[in-house]
Design a protein around this motif. Sequence first.
Motif: not given
Length: 226
Positions: A22-28
């Motif tokens: 899962e890309p960290p940008r999804q958490d962002l």
Amino acid sequence: ATAAAFRNDQPDTLVELLGAVEPPRQDLFRRLNMAPHGTASLVNMRELLLARLPDRPQLRSVDADLKHLLASWFNRGFLRLQKIDWHSPAVVLEKLMRYESVHPIKGWDDLHRRLSDDRRCYGFFHPALPEEPLIFVEIALTREIATEIQPLLDPASEVIDPGDADTAMFYSINNALRGLRGISFGNFLLKQVLSELGSELPNLHQFATLSPMPHFARGLQRLCAG
């Protein structure tokens, strides 16, 4: 390494793999969504992103992440069907005029006719965007199946008693927010509207559409030429 450690008979390895890819940008994006007006900002962000994709195709993975999250946040369970009429809030009516792209609304008199007693308009709304119709459909109640669109759009046309109508003509459906492009609402909307109309007006026994069919004429010409 996590992919190499994955095993079908060990479910925990799948959980670890999903967390790793899962890309960290999804958490962002999730954190931004929790901020005031965050959902609206992310929808607007995706609209800007879609406009840049033709020149910057490397951003398609970012769009895929945003679309994935928006599809989850705007799933059918969060949407509410709302009838839009002349007594709806002015801000909703103004957006109806702005977002109608199939048959543009030519002023308040035109809008008033489209929301008369023998017309119906329904839209899906989301709790995070309470004054934004995400998608809306316009319907004319008639005594028979209409074969032309212009009489239905004429602001000076006669208003009939809905109880005398036997037909519901679906003549326009519009996805309002470009930032939600590719997230399907139409099928759910039409099914629920059919149910609402059937309950309200049991005298209706014909349901038809005069909505445009993109590229139909071109396809018909090719078929005839062949």
